[in-house]
Design an enzyme around this catalytic site. Structure first.
Site, PDB file in Angstrom:
ATOM      1  N   GLU A   1       2.659  29.640   2.565  1.00 19.48           N
ATOM      2  CA  GLU A   1       3.956  30.274   2.815  1.00 19.48           C
ATOM      3  C   GLU A   1       3.775  31.539   3.662  1.00 19.48           C
ATOM      4  OE1 GLU A   1       6.724  28.914   2.103  1.00 19.48           O
ATOM      5  OE2 GLU A   1       6.182  27.401   0.597  1.00 19.48           O
TER       6      GLU A   1
ATOM      7  N   CYS B   1       8.796  31.547  -7.323  1.00 16.90           N
ATOM      8  CA  CYS B   1       7.712  31.585  -6.341  1.00 16.90           C
ATOM      9  C   CYS B   1       8.031  32.593  -5.235  1.00 16.90           C
ATOM     10  CB  CYS B   1       7.493  30.200  -5.732  1.00 16.90           C
ATOM     11  SG  CYS B   1       6.817  29.007  -6.893  1.00 16.90           S
TER      12      CYS B   1
ATOM     13  N   HIS C   1       1.774  26.938  -2.141  1.00 18.84           N
ATOM     14  CA  HIS C   1       2.411  25.922  -2.981  1.00 18.84           C
ATOM     15  C   HIS C   1       1.498  24.707  -3.084  1.00 18.84           C
ATOM     16  CE1 HIS C   1       6.761  27.426  -2.969  1.00 18.84           C
ATOM     17  NE2 HIS C   1       6.507  27.061  -4.204  1.00 18.84           N
TER      18      HIS C   1
END
Length: 209
Positions: A85, A149, A168
């Site tokens: 991410e 998250c 993730h």
């Protein structure tokens, strides 16, 4: 305190929803077994899927360990790859956590920027780890999902001026085993540390080679 070792903190999440066993915490425990080599002190923590706990725990981890890098790992039921991410988002937190709580403001840090990017170039990490033949498919994303998250990532990026990362992982067995995910995390973190050390080495150099 003079310590030649690099300090890294890695977190995974506890159970929530249909994830009675959270693949992120299982993968982090596999990483802990493998370690990051003799020069790295690795600390791992399980994070409950609760906004208010994140608000207190993440700052305390930064304060306690003062790590060079903190990496948060979460599970995505939609993911089929290990996903790096790029950034965390401040607004849009409408989903209730495992305590049936949601921030009234639906934001992470009131008055904070909408988006904070990691100082780590996730595209570069993705290419380097993929080229190393780790045996796990990687991808890069700009949307960590507006749940715990994303919330945890933004909190950490805000505290550390971008010296955090979020990964993730897919659910266990869809398609990767715990051991495969642990090995992938190790490969990714070692590349991140390499990139960070190079960028620090270049700080005082005007010429990018």
């Amino acid at each position: 305190m003079d310590n030649d070792k690099i300090t890294v903190v890695v977190t995974g999440f506890g159970p929530f929803g249909g994830h009675t066993v959270n693949a992120s915490w299982v993968a982090v425990q596999e990483l802990q077994k493998l370690g990051l080599g003799p020069d790295v002190e690795l600390y791992v923590h399980e994070v409950p899927v609760e906004y208010q706990t994140v608000n207190s725990l993440v700052p305390s981890l930064w304060e306690q360990y003062r790590p060079q890098l903190m990496v948060h790992v979460g599970v995505s039921g939609l993911a089929t790859t290990v996903t790096l991410e790029k950034c965390g988002h401040n607004y849009g937190y409408e989903r209730l956590d495992t305590s049936s709580f949601c921030p009234d403001s639906q934001c992470c840090v009131e008055g904070g920027p909408e988006c904070i990017h990691s100082v780590i170039d996730m595209d570069s990490i993705c290419k380097r780890v993929t080229a190393s033949g780790v045996g796990v498919s990687l991808s890069v994303s700009k949307d960590a999902g507006r749940y715990l998250c994303d919330y945890t990532y933004y909190t950490s990026l805000n505290l550390s001026r971008g010296h955090a990362a979020f990964i993730h992982v897919p659910p266990l067995g869809k398609p990767y085993s715990a051991e495969e995910l642990g090995r992938a995390l190790r490969a990714i973190l070692l590349e991140m540390l390499e990139v960070l050390s190079q960028s620090q080495g270049n700080k005082h150099c005007d010429h990018r080679h």
